[in-house]
Enzyme design. Structure first.
Site, short mmCIF file in Angstrom:
data_model
loop_
_atom_site.label_atom_id
_atom_site.label_comp_id
_atom_site.label_asym_id
_atom_site.label_seq_id
_atom_site.Cartn_x
_atom_site.Cartn_y
_atom_site.Cartn_z
N GLU A 114 31.66 21.92 -0.80
CA GLU A 114 30.82 21.10 0.07
C GLU A 114 30.85 19.66 -0.42
O GLU A 114 30.72 19.40 -1.62
CB GLU A 114 29.36 21.59 0.05
CG GLU A 114 29.12 22.98 0.58
CD GLU A 114 27.65 23.38 0.47
OE1 GLU A 114 26.78 22.46 0.41
OE2 GLU A 114 27.35 24.58 0.43
N LYS A 153 16.91 24.15 9.00
CA LYS A 153 17.10 24.22 7.56
C LYS A 153 15.81 23.81 6.83
O LYS A 153 15.02 23.01 7.33
CB LYS A 153 18.23 23.28 7.11
CG LYS A 153 19.62 23.80 7.39
CD LYS A 153 20.68 23.00 6.64
CE LYS A 153 20.65 23.34 5.15
NZ LYS A 153 21.71 22.66 4.39
N GLU A 203 18.25 17.13 5.01
CA GLU A 203 18.93 18.42 5.04
C GLU A 203 19.30 18.85 6.46
O GLU A 203 20.23 19.63 6.64
CB GLU A 203 18.07 19.50 4.39
CG GLU A 203 18.13 19.52 2.88
CD GLU A 203 19.51 19.90 2.35
OE1 GLU A 203 20.25 20.61 3.05
OE2 GLU A 203 19.84 19.46 1.23
N GLU A 263 21.70 21.18 11.67
CA GLU A 263 20.94 22.43 11.67
C GLU A 263 19.45 22.08 11.60
O GLU A 263 18.94 21.72 10.54
CB GLU A 263 21.34 23.29 10.48
CG GLU A 263 22.82 23.69 10.46
CD GLU A 263 23.20 24.38 9.17
OE1 GLU A 263 22.94 25.59 9.04
OE2 GLU A 263 23.75 23.69 8.28
#
Length: 509
Positions: A277, A331, A339, A328
């Site tokens: 990542e 999250k 995030e 997202e």
């Protein structure tokens, strides 16, 4: 040979050569991407897979083994890293049969000609993260062994390797000597880390690490901003980091080489390293915006695909997965509001910015290739929930209603330095009400808030702050036919092949 036969053979030769040299549609990239699914309204997997192939992503890292996603990947050449979530590590470490069952259901089932191109299985995600306070430490190595042994017993061990994606906090350089050559594994996990490395080496599996220069900047107001990027040190007042005779001009290389030093001190200087990542968010913090994300990610892509490597791994093509493909909105924001904003695409598959993931890097001789959006997305009705301008009792009820709306939706864009931070109290209320209303699928009863809200068909968005409308996922499911999929991937080769087939038939008749 007749003249017809001569010309047929010449044309066939020409077309075969042409088919070999026609560039594949964005297929030369070696940059991978993470696909997370912690969102309230998701694009159908078929659409996301089409987006991946249209944009040239040929490596994909998942955080689970979702059946619908795996079915959508059937027939593609995308190299896949499956994952076992942390909550399953205890079961996998204690029960070899559970590991064997998992491998059978999620690996063996899809390993056939034309199936899914599975390359790795990620056992957990950052299980030794300091923030977990040792919760998964005793499970990490046994689970890794159990899965690799299950892969071996199933006959997949040579082709598919188990690995563990680690957070970069598994290694460090002391504050007294903050250079890569002083790097080593954290003392409290060093023994376990070396045991894991030994097992990975014995099985020819890579060491996977997640590296986030953004977090270095986020956690330290004194961190030199330009050092987080790939184009900053030479043009800023910040001097490069010197480690003996080695010079570092960016955080990514220094962090990567700190791991190389840690592995070398453990006796594994040549172990393959995958960056599982790496990325930059576009909202949720003062340094998280589209400009910085584009600057970082394009610099990263250019750096990785250049083959320059790092000072300790010169000439190395580092296998790298961008984080992340899509935003997202569900999250956890415990690490920070950013995030929910790591995606290079919005939740609905629209690119956030121009990004060339080919090796061209947008040089003078070649135009930058922008990202290709998802097509055919269906949305809910164009209506929004906002603060009623005629509402009263604002001082009494407004704050509680905003808090309630944000507790069940995503208001991270309202934070300090974020894209919607300029709206003011009434704008904040409208944004919060609308996010709740959209997440709850636009039910009229979800736009009340003690009588403070109203539904409007006038878009309240401005030049900086978007009031989104959610995907109507019930009607967004579109599955391409096999022929349409082939054409979308290799249009030139498809039509050349058709023409070649008819020409061959004519020549043989």
């Amino acid at each position: 040979m007749s003249m017809l036969g001569y010309w047929c053979s010449e044309w066939i030769l020409f077309l075969v050569v042409l088919a070999m040299v026609v560039p594949r549609h964005r297929g030369l990239s070696t940059i991978g991407v993470n696909w997370g699914t912690m969102a309230t309204h998701q694009l159908p997997p078929e659409m996301v897979v089409e987006m991946l192939t249209n944009n040239g992503f040929n490596k994909l890292k998942l955080f689970e083994a979702d059946e619908k996603i795996l079915e959508a990947l059937i027939g593609t050449d995308i190299e896949v890293m499956l994952a076992i979530p942390n909550y399953m590590l205890g079961e996998m470490s204690d029960d070899p049969d559970a590991a064997a069952s998992w491998v059978d259901a999620n690996v063996t089932t899809y390993l056939y000609h034309g199936g899914v191109n599975i390359k790795y299985v990620a056992v957990g995600n950052e299980p030794l993260l300091q923030a977990y306070n040792g919760t998964y430490m005793k499970y990490a190595l046994p689970a890794l062994k159990s899965i690799q042994q299950a892969l071996n017993r199933a006959g997949h061990g040579r082709r598919i390797k188990a690995t563990i994606p680690f957070n970069a906090d598994i290694y460090y350089s002391p504050d007294s000597n903050p250079v890569p050559s002083a790097g080593d594994f954290r003392p409290e996990v060093r023994e376990l880390a070396i045991q894991i490395v030994q097992f990975l080496s014995e099985n020819r599996s890579p060491f996977t690490v997640n590296i986030y220069p953004f977090l270095s900047l986020y956690g330290n107001d004194h961190f030199p901003v330009d050092y987080a990027f790939f184009d900053g040190s030479s043009s800023s007042s910040m001097p490069p980091l010197r480690d003996g005779n080695t010079v570092y001009t960016n955080e990514f290389d220094a962090n990567f080489d700190t791991l190389v030093w840690a592995l070398s001190k453990a006796g594994y200087p040549d172990m393959e390293i995958i960056v599982g990542e790496v990325g930059w968010p576009t909202d949720g913090d003062k340094n998280a915006n589209v400009e910085n994300a584009k600057r970082f990610n394009q610099g990263l892509v250019n750096h990785v695909l250049s083959g320059v490597g790092t000072p300790l791994r010169k000439g190395s093509n580092i296998s790298t997965y961008l984080f992340s493909l899509i935003d997202e909105n569900a999250k956890s924001v415990a690490p920070g509001n950013f995030e929910r904003h790591w995606g290079i695409f919005e939740f609905d598959g629209k690119p956030k910015y121009e990004l060339d993931i080919s090796s061209s890097g947008g040089g003078e001789q070649e135009k930058i290739r922008g990202l290709i959006p998802v097509m055919g997305v269906s949305y809910m009705l164009k209506r929004w929930c906002i603060l009623n301008p005629r509402a009263t009792n604002l001082e009494e009820d407004l704050a509680d209603n905003i808090d309630y709306a944000c507790s069940l939706s995503d208001c991270t864009a309202l934070g300090y330095g974020c894209s919607c931070n300029h709206l003011g109290v009434q704008g904040n209320a409208s944004y919060a009400f609308n996010m709740y209303y959209q997440v709850m699928n636009q039910h009229i009863w979800d736009c009340d808030f003690s009588g403070l809200a109203m539904v409007t068909d006038v878009d309240p968005s401005d030049y900086r702050c978007q009031f989104p409308i959610m995907i109507d996922y019930a009607s967004s499911s579109t599955k391409l036919s096999d022929h349409a999929f082939l054409i979308s991937q290799q249009p030139a080769l498809f039509f050349v092949g058709i023409y070649l087939m008819f020409l061959l038939l004519a020549c043989l008749s």
